[in-house]
Design a protein around this motif. Structure first.
Motif, PDB file in Angstrom:
ATOM      1  N   LYS A   1       0.778  -1.276  -0.080  1.00 19.08           N
ATOM      2  CA  LYS A   1      -0.035   0.038   0.040  1.00 19.08           C
ATOM      3  C   LYS A   1       0.612   1.281  -0.210  1.00 19.08           C
ATOM      4  N   GLN A   2       0.303   2.162  -0.581  1.00 21.74           N
ATOM      5  CA  GLN A   2       1.121   3.439  -0.560  1.00 21.74           C
ATOM      6  C   GLN A   2       0.270   4.767   0.054  1.00 21.74           C
ATOM      7  N   VAL A   3       1.113   5.742   0.622  1.00 16.64           N
ATOM      8  CA  VAL A   3       0.480   6.965   0.743  1.00 16.64           C
ATOM      9  C   VAL A   3       0.973   8.068  -0.130  1.00 16.64           C
ATOM     10  N   ALA A   4      -0.055   8.687  -0.526  1.00 13.49           N
ATOM     11  CA  ALA A   4       0.399   9.655  -1.537  1.00 13.49           C
ATOM     12  C   ALA A   4       0.094  11.031  -1.144  1.00 13.49           C
ATOM     13  N   ALA A   5       0.602  12.106  -2.030  1.00 10.46           N
ATOM     14  CA  ALA A   5       0.234  13.273  -1.432  1.00 10.46           C
ATOM     15  C   ALA A   5      -1.103  13.910  -1.594  1.00 10.46           C
ATOM     16  N   ASN A   6      -1.701  14.328  -0.890  1.00  9.62           N
ATOM     17  CA  ASN A   6      -3.145  15.078  -1.203  1.00  9.62           C
ATOM     18  C   ASN A   6      -3.113  16.338  -1.678  1.00  9.62           C
ATOM     19  N   MET A   7      -2.085  17.101  -1.675  1.00  5.96           N
ATOM     20  CA  MET A   7      -1.916  18.171  -2.533  1.00  5.96           C
ATOM     21  C   MET A   7      -0.373  18.408  -3.004  1.00  5.96           C
ATOM     22  N   ALA A   8      -0.201  19.404  -3.843  1.00  2.61           N
ATOM     23  CA  ALA A   8       0.965  19.704  -4.113  1.00  2.61           C
ATOM     24  C   ALA A   8       1.827  20.628  -2.925  1.00  2.61           C
ATOM     25  N   GLY A   9       2.963  20.403  -2.755  1.00  2.39           N
ATOM     26  CA  GLY A   9       3.715  21.432  -1.636  1.00  2.39           C
ATOM     27  C   GLY A   9       4.973  20.893  -1.388  1.00  2.39           C
ATOM     28  N   THR A  10       5.769  21.435  -0.551  1.00  2.00           N
ATOM     29  CA  THR A  10       7.023  21.076  -0.210  1.00  2.00           C
ATOM     30  C   THR A  10       7.083  20.379   1.038  1.00  2.00           C
ATOM     31  N   VAL A  11       7.859  19.279   0.883  1.00  5.55           N
ATOM     32  CA  VAL A  11       7.991  18.490   2.202  1.00  5.55           C
ATOM     33  C   VAL A  11       8.753  19.144   3.151  1.00  5.55           C
ATOM     34  N   ILE A  12       8.182  19.378   4.462  1.00  2.84           N
ATOM     35  CA  ILE A  12       9.159  20.286   5.622  1.00  2.84           C
ATOM     36  C   ILE A  12       9.397  19.170   6.832  1.00  2.84           C
ATOM     37  N   ASN A  13       8.511  17.920   6.898  1.00  2.00           N
ATOM     38  CA  ASN A  13       8.824  17.026   7.759  1.00  2.00           C
ATOM     39  C   ASN A  13       8.654  15.817   7.277  1.00  2.00           C
ATOM     40  N   VAL A  14       9.553  14.582   7.662  1.00  2.00           N
ATOM     41  CA  VAL A  14       9.130  13.217   7.359  1.00  2.00           C
ATOM     42  C   VAL A  14       9.012  12.501   8.846  1.00  2.00           C
ATOM     43  N   LEU A  15       7.848  12.068   9.192  1.00  2.00           N
ATOM     44  CA  LEU A  15       7.621  11.688  10.625  1.00  2.00           C
ATOM     45  C   LEU A  15       7.906  10.067  11.034  1.00  2.00           C
ATOM     46  N   VAL A  16       8.261   9.328   9.673  1.00  2.00           N
ATOM     47  CA  VAL A  16       8.219   7.969   9.915  1.00  2.00           C
ATOM     48  C   VAL A  16       9.887   7.534   8.974  1.00  2.00           C
ATOM     49  N   GLN A  17      10.078   6.481   9.528  1.00  2.00           N
ATOM     50  CA  GLN A  17      11.305   5.615   9.203  1.00  2.00           C
ATOM     51  C   GLN A  17      11.172   4.310   8.451  1.00  2.00           C
ATOM     52  N   VAL A  18      11.971   3.603   7.654  1.00  2.00           N
ATOM     53  CA  VAL A  18      11.792   2.486   7.136  1.00  2.00           C
ATOM     54  C   VAL A  18      11.770   1.670   8.492  1.00  2.00           C
ATOM     55  N   GLY A  19      10.752   0.569   8.587  1.00  2.00           N
ATOM     56  CA  GLY A  19      10.729  -0.151   9.550  1.00  2.00           C
ATOM     57  C   GLY A  19       9.593  -0.099  10.605  1.00  2.00           C
ATOM     58  N   ASP A  20       9.327   1.295  10.692  1.00  2.00           N
ATOM     59  CA  ASP A  20       8.147   1.906  11.762  1.00  2.00           C
ATOM     60  C   ASP A  20       7.124   1.003  11.402  1.00  2.00           C
ATOM     61  N   GLU A  21       6.463   0.759  12.510  1.00  2.00           N
ATOM     62  CA  GLU A  21       5.101   0.451  12.620  1.00  2.00           C
ATOM     63  C   GLU A  21       4.026   1.667  12.654  1.00  2.00           C
ATOM     64  N   ILE A  22       3.217   1.781  11.629  1.00  2.00           N
ATOM     65  CA  ILE A  22       2.126   2.958  11.713  1.00  2.00           C
ATOM     66  C   ILE A  22       0.922   2.536  11.799  1.00  2.00           C
ATOM     67  N   SER A  23      -0.073   3.192  12.085  1.00  2.00           N
ATOM     68  CA  SER A  23      -1.556   2.935  12.486  1.00  2.00           C
ATOM     69  C   SER A  23      -2.151   3.823  11.131  1.00  2.00           C
ATOM     70  N   ALA A  24      -3.514   3.536  10.931  1.00  2.00           N
ATOM     71  CA  ALA A  24      -4.383   4.338   9.761  1.00  2.00           C
ATOM     72  C   ALA A  24      -4.513   5.556  10.626  1.00  2.00           C
TER      73      ALA A  24
END
Length: 70
Positions: free
Chosen positions: A2-25
């Protein structure tokens, strides 16, 4: 996968997850700046982060893949 896509155009100012992290909906995974507003992008699915394609400073368009989840 599954993939998380940008919901609008913009500049990435923070990435809150890393490879290996477990995330919730509903969890914030990336923060975009668009029109001088900070807009969090949330995961629609739960799982383990297998790839982070977004980097701080990147400009992304609506629909661009930011994070892949397994």
């Amino acid at each position: 996968m599954k993939q998380v896509a940008a919901n609008m155009a913009g500049t990435v100012i923070n990435v809150l997850v890393q490879v290996g992290d477990e995330i919730s909906a509903g969890q914030d995974v990336v923060v975009l700046e668009s029109m001088k507003m900070e807009v969090p992008v949330q995961a629609e699915v739960a799982g383990k982060v297998v790839e982070v394609k977004a980097n701080i400073g990147d400009f992304v368009n609506e629909g661009d893949i930011l994070v892949s989840v397994e």
